[in-house]
Design a protein around this motif. Sequence first.
Motif, PDB file in Angstrom:
ATOM      1  N   GLY A 140       0.784  -1.227   0.000  1.00 53.08           N
ATOM      2  CA  GLY A 140       0.000   0.000   0.000  1.00 53.08           C
ATOM      3  C   GLY A 140       0.813   1.273   0.000  1.00 53.08           C
ATOM      4  N   THR A 141       2.120   1.190  -0.233  1.00 45.08           N
ATOM      5  CA  THR A 141       2.973   2.378  -0.240  1.00 45.08           C
ATOM      6  C   THR A 141       3.104   3.004  -1.618  1.00 45.08           C
ATOM      7  OG1 THR A 141       4.914   0.964  -0.518  1.00 45.08           O
ATOM      8  CG2 THR A 141       4.293   1.566   1.736  1.00 45.08           C
ATOM      9  N   PHE A 142       2.602   2.360  -2.641  1.00 44.97           N
ATOM     10  CA  PHE A 142       2.670   2.899  -3.995  1.00 44.97           C
ATOM     11  C   PHE A 142       1.428   2.460  -4.749  1.00 44.97           C
ATOM     12  CE2 PHE A 142       3.726   2.183  -8.516  1.00 44.97           C
ATOM     13  CZ  PHE A 142       3.970   3.482  -8.895  1.00 44.97           C
ATOM     14  N   THR A 143       0.858   3.411  -5.473  1.00 49.06           N
ATOM     15  CA  THR A 143      -0.326   3.137  -6.278  1.00 49.06           C
ATOM     16  C   THR A 143      -0.148   3.813  -7.622  1.00 49.06           C
ATOM     17  OG1 THR A 143      -1.705   3.087  -4.290  1.00 49.06           O
ATOM     18  CG2 THR A 143      -2.836   3.291  -6.411  1.00 49.06           C
ATOM     19  N   ALA A 144      -0.237   3.025  -8.655  1.00 51.17           N
ATOM     20  CA  ALA A 144      -0.137   3.564 -10.008  1.00 51.17           C
ATOM     21  C   ALA A 144      -1.505   4.070 -10.430  1.00 51.17           C
ATOM     22  CB  ALA A 144       0.366   2.497 -10.979  1.00 51.17           C
ATOM     23  N   HIS A 145      -1.575   5.359 -10.747  1.00 50.43           N
ATOM     24  CA  HIS A 145      -2.836   5.978 -11.161  1.00 50.43           C
ATOM     25  C   HIS A 145      -2.697   6.446 -12.600  1.00 50.43           C
ATOM     26  CE1 HIS A 145      -4.563   5.889  -7.160  1.00 50.43           C
ATOM     27  NE2 HIS A 145      -3.439   6.364  -6.695  1.00 50.43           N
ATOM     28  N   PRO A 146      -3.054   5.630 -13.567  1.00 49.26           N
ATOM     29  CA  PRO A 146      -3.006   6.109 -14.949  1.00 49.26           C
ATOM     30  C   PRO A 146      -4.026   7.203 -15.182  1.00 49.26           C
ATOM     31  CG  PRO A 146      -4.121   3.982 -14.820  1.00 49.26           C
ATOM     32  CD  PRO A 146      -3.555   4.268 -13.447  1.00 49.26           C
ATOM     33  N   ALA A 147      -3.648   8.175 -15.967  1.00 55.36           N
ATOM     34  CA  ALA A 147      -4.539   9.306 -16.237  1.00 55.36           C
ATOM     35  C   ALA A 147      -5.732   8.834 -17.058  1.00 55.36           C
ATOM     36  CB  ALA A 147      -3.794  10.403 -16.987  1.00 55.36           C
ATOM     37  N   PRO A 148      -6.948   8.956 -16.563  1.00 60.81           N
ATOM     38  CA  PRO A 148      -8.110   8.503 -17.318  1.00 60.81           C
ATOM     39  C   PRO A 148      -8.364   9.416 -18.516  1.00 60.81           C
ATOM     40  CG  PRO A 148      -8.807   9.676 -15.353  1.00 60.81           C
ATOM     41  CD  PRO A 148      -7.309   9.561 -15.271  1.00 60.81           C
ATOM     42  N   PRO A 149      -8.812   8.842 -19.629  1.00 58.41           N
ATOM     43  CA  PRO A 149      -9.105   9.678 -20.798  1.00 58.41           C
ATOM     44  C   PRO A 149     -10.294  10.585 -20.546  1.00 58.41           C
ATOM     45  CG  PRO A 149      -9.847   7.418 -21.151  1.00 58.41           C
ATOM     46  CD  PRO A 149      -9.086   7.412 -19.863  1.00 58.41           C
ATOM     47  N   ALA A 150     -10.260  11.755 -21.129  1.00 60.46           N
ATOM     48  CA  ALA A 150     -11.359  12.708 -20.962  1.00 60.46           C
ATOM     49  C   ALA A 150     -12.595  12.187 -21.668  1.00 60.46           C
ATOM     50  CB  ALA A 150     -10.959  14.069 -21.522  1.00 60.46           C
ATOM     51  N   PRO A 151     -13.766  12.240 -21.057  1.00 58.59           N
ATOM     52  CA  PRO A 151     -14.981  11.745 -21.711  1.00 58.59           C
ATOM     53  C   PRO A 151     -15.332  12.588 -22.913  1.00 58.59           C
ATOM     54  CG  PRO A 151     -15.510  12.903 -19.669  1.00 58.59           C
ATOM     55  CD  PRO A 151     -14.020  12.746 -19.697  1.00 58.59           C
TER      56      PRO A 151
END
Length: 295
Positions: A140-151
């Motif tokens: 739980g010390t790192f979380t990859a958050h890919p940028a979601p595409p704009a709707p």
Amino acid sequence: MCSDTAVPGRRWDGTPTRTPRVRALHVAPDSPTRLVRSAQPGRCRDCGNRIDWFPHADTTDNGRFASLHPHELLAVGVPATIRWHVGSGTAHPAHDGTPWCRIPHTALCPARHAPAAPTPQITALRRHLALHTRRLINNGTFTAHPAPPAPAWKPAAAEQCRPARPVVQLLCVRYLAMHPVDAIRCVSQTRQRRRCTRTVLDTNTPAGVWTLLPAAPPSGRQCALPTGLMAVYDLTHLPYSEQLRWRHQHCPDHTASGAADLALAEWEPFDPLLHHQHIHTRLPHSTHTRYHHRA
């Protein structure tokens, strides 16, 4: 039983009692950067592994920095195309002839494709970093958050009024900031050896002006550049000293204090083709900045 004939400055067995002198870190006068060496390490945003940031030796690289693996590797097991070395605090994309070399983190990052024809040493190191990334995610010390595409259905009127990464123009150059204008933090070191908590934007100093400028400035590129106007936080009307303070990312208290920097200035040269998603066509709404429409 202690000896009565002990020599001053030595223990009873003759070993010296001197303790190493504690020396504080300082910036060398001939250093090409004001950054304290122990403050350069960071972590990759894609995999969470440790990296070392160094100024690029190529002056034509627009002030960008190179992210290197924090440990040296045997040059025999590293392809010649990705061998780097560090000299005088700057990173050079070449081998210096020693048995050891540095390697860019992009060649080892598990979130990126492996380089062409990787050697067994590179493959084993990439596997080790991939396991470490998985361990960080499990803990739980790192979380990859890919940028979601704009709707696609999002209307133009719903565009954010406070750009998360605004375009700032200073010293006749446009830069892409990493944070909103009022959240750009000073990179200087305080007396407590911590990073300054103040922001570059200060109420006691002249502020910039939000204005609409052409998205594609005059250039010699022979390609299709974005057209129209874009919102730019313009600082070119300020004195040279103020623009230089923004470029160094210092608060007013650390403008001429001589304090070292605990982080790298986060300016990225703006490219309308690479950063087209950060182009905003209308001025943001804020009570701390002024606005000016420029044709």
